[in-house]
Design a protein around this motif. Structure first.
Motif, PDB file in Angstrom:
ATOM      1  N   GLU A 136       0.829  -1.205   0.000  1.00  0.00           N
ATOM      2  CA  GLU A 136       0.000   0.000   0.000  1.00  0.00           C
ATOM      3  C   GLU A 136       0.862   1.253   0.000  1.00  0.00           C
ATOM      4  OE1 GLU A 136      -2.524  -0.248   3.374  1.00  0.00           O
ATOM      5  OE2 GLU A 136      -3.624  -2.004   2.647  1.00  0.00           O
ATOM      6  N   GLN A 137       1.880   1.255   0.859  1.00  0.00           N
ATOM      7  CA  GLN A 137       2.741   2.425   0.963  1.00  0.00           C
ATOM      8  C   GLN A 137       3.621   2.588  -0.277  1.00  0.00           C
ATOM      9  OE1 GLN A 137       2.529   4.684   3.220  1.00  0.00           O
ATOM     10  NE2 GLN A 137       1.170   3.682   4.664  1.00  0.00           N
ATOM     11  N   ARG A 140       1.634   4.184  -2.924  1.00  0.00           N
ATOM     12  CA  ARG A 140       1.468   5.618  -2.647  1.00  0.00           C
ATOM     13  C   ARG A 140       2.706   6.396  -3.052  1.00  0.00           C
ATOM     14  NH1 ARG A 140       0.094   6.610   3.384  1.00  0.00           N
ATOM     15  NH2 ARG A 140       0.408   8.741   2.655  1.00  0.00           N
ATOM     16  N   LEU A 141       3.877   5.850  -2.765  1.00  0.00           N
ATOM     17  CA  LEU A 141       5.117   6.535  -3.106  1.00  0.00           C
ATOM     18  C   LEU A 141       5.284   6.652  -4.624  1.00  0.00           C
ATOM     19  CD1 LEU A 141       7.769   7.798  -2.092  1.00  0.00           C
ATOM     20  CD2 LEU A 141       8.793   5.532  -2.236  1.00  0.00           C
ATOM     21  N   GLU A 143       2.935   6.691  -6.833  1.00  0.00           N
ATOM     22  CA  GLU A 143       1.971   7.683  -7.303  1.00  0.00           C
ATOM     23  C   GLU A 143       2.438   9.099  -6.992  1.00  0.00           C
ATOM     24  OE1 GLU A 143      -1.789   6.985  -8.605  1.00  0.00           O
ATOM     25  OE2 GLU A 143      -0.063   5.958  -9.502  1.00  0.00           O
ATOM     26  N   ARG A 144       2.949   9.316  -5.769  1.00  0.00           N
ATOM     27  CA  ARG A 144       3.344  10.671  -5.372  1.00  0.00           C
ATOM     28  C   ARG A 144       4.500  11.197  -6.213  1.00  0.00           C
ATOM     29  NH1 ARG A 144       6.787  13.583  -2.257  1.00  0.00           N
ATOM     30  NH2 ARG A 144       8.057  11.807  -1.646  1.00  0.00           N
ATOM     31  N   ARG A 172      -2.748  -1.092  -7.550  1.00  0.00           N
ATOM     32  CA  ARG A 172      -3.048   0.129  -6.807  1.00  0.00           C
ATOM     33  C   ARG A 172      -2.521   1.397  -7.477  1.00  0.00           C
ATOM     34  NH1 ARG A 172      -1.873  -3.484  -2.235  1.00  0.00           N
ATOM     35  NH2 ARG A 172      -3.679  -3.516  -0.823  1.00  0.00           N
ATOM     36  N   ILE A 173      -1.870   1.301  -8.615  1.00  0.00           N
ATOM     37  CA  ILE A 173      -1.258   2.482  -9.210  1.00  0.00           C
ATOM     38  C   ILE A 173      -1.874   2.795 -10.570  1.00  0.00           C
ATOM     39  CG2 ILE A 173       0.932   2.168  -7.997  1.00  0.00           C
ATOM     40  CD1 ILE A 173       2.102   0.978 -10.527  1.00  0.00           C
ATOM     41  N   PRO A 349       5.736   9.375   1.801  1.00  0.00           N
ATOM     42  CA  PRO A 349       4.978   8.816   0.662  1.00  0.00           C
ATOM     43  C   PRO A 349       3.715   9.621   0.391  1.00  0.00           C
ATOM     44  CG  PRO A 349       4.635   7.475   2.610  1.00  0.00           C
ATOM     45  CD  PRO A 349       5.662   8.513   2.979  1.00  0.00           C
TER      46      PRO A 349
END
Length: 349
Positions: A136-137, A140-141, A143-144, A172-173, A349
């Motif tokens: 999950e993290q 997020r990273l 994506e960011r 998730r991306i 992230p």
């Protein structure tokens, strides 16, 4: 009764021995991290015993190759109250099946993170959270940082972690997936098939393979951002850190620059010049959890020990802390780091 026997009995009562079994895999892909784990358990036991606390540890070990069943049966038959080991998810799944299938001895994995074993009222316990937190993290990273095109490389020696984690991140991306390549067999087409270059590369492989994946990737796409799994940095990460001009992102629960003050870290450094890598840190966490349990009852075994390990606890390890739940699963704060110009710094992230 002679006085010598009397004092011996008093000593055994006041300072009971806790026998710990360690099962370690000698398959080629596993030998380095498993040997480091065994050395860490023995070092912790010696350090603990030197402090002359309420009980003392005795370590017995048994090797195996891929299938841990015989080793686990041997360790229990020789008095092991708990069996420590199984850092790879595939191993942990097999060990849990043996423990639940009739052996009935608690199994404590140092670092396996497959969610297949999460949320089960069984004989399996661990000190690392399942990989859903990491994926999950990591997503997020990615994506960011605005990655638009991602290539994924993985190794086949631990598919319960590598393949499943890669799929979880991809789901998730929003980045387009340039390709998912099993290294090295699935990479031959890269030499003659043209496609749009990725601006990000995700690597899920053991350390030695990760090194060669990164070398392979940088030769083709030198500007692509590199994202490494925890497995990639599990042991022998010094070889990766020493790569010329290397820069990569990764996630962990501990700060790689935090070694703790004194205590076990000082003892470890008195034994070896090797750094506190993931194997040492997570093994220390596992042994600290056991010490907390045996401090309460140094004679606990069997179902009583399983019940004691199922009591939720907060445990301080080397560079982080974690909480256990009634299923023997773990939660901890996930963090992200960038290795650049020879040093680490935390990123958000």
């Amino acid at each position: 009764m002679t006085s010598a026997i009397f004092f011996w009995l008093v000593h055994c009562y006041l300072h009971p021995v806790v026998r710990i079994g360690v099962a370690y895999n000698v398959a080629p892909y596993a030998m380095i991290p498993e040997a480091k784990m065994l050395a860490s358990v023995k070092a912790y036991a010696d350090w603990h015993n030197s402090m002359k606390g309420r009980f003392r540890y005795e370590i017995i070990s048994r090797e195996y190759r891929d299938d841990p069943k015989e080793a686990m049966e041997y360790l229990k038959s020789h008095g092991a109250r708990v069996i420590v080991g199984f850092p790879f998810s595939q191993e942990a799944i097999a060990a849990a099946e043996v423990a639940n299938g009739g052996l009935k001895v608690p199994v404590l994995s140092t670092i396996a993170s497959t969610p297949i074993l999460s949320g089960k009222d069984d004989w399996f316990f661990r000190t690392r959270e399942d990989f859903s937190y990491e994926t999950e993290q990591m997503a997020r990273l990615i994506e960011r940082l605005g990655i638009k095109r991602l290539a994924v490389f993985w190794s086949g020696d631990n598919p319960a972690y590598a393949e499943a984690s890669s799929k979880a991140i991809i789901s998730r991306i929003s980045a387009s997936i340039v390709g998912v390549f099993r290294f090295p067999d699935g990479c031959h087409s890269l030499d003659f098939v043209e496609f749009t270059s990725p601006d990000g590369v995700l690597v899920y492989a053991e350390p030695a393979v990760s090194y060669w994946v990164m070398d392979f990737v940088r030769a083709r796409w030198p500007d692509a951002a590199l994202f490494l799994s925890r497995w990639s940095l599990f042991e022998s990460s010094g070889h990766i850190e020493d790569m010329d001009g290397i820069k990569f992102y990764f996630s962990e629960v501990y700060d790689p620059t935090d070694f703790g003050e004194g205590g076990f870290h000082s003892y470890w450094r008195s034994l070896t010049s090797m750094k506190l890598g993931a194997s040492v840190r997570y093994t220390y966490g596992a042994m600290t959890l056991l010490s907390t349990v045996f401090d309460d009852d140094p004679r606990a075994s069997g179902s009583d020990l399983r019940e004691a390990l199922s009591i939720p606890r907060s445990v301080e390890s080397l560079g982080w802390s974690f909480d256990t739940d009634v299923y023997g699963d773990v939660s901890s704060k996930n963090r992200f780091f960038l290795f650049d110009d020879g040093s680490y710094r935390e990123v958000t992230p």
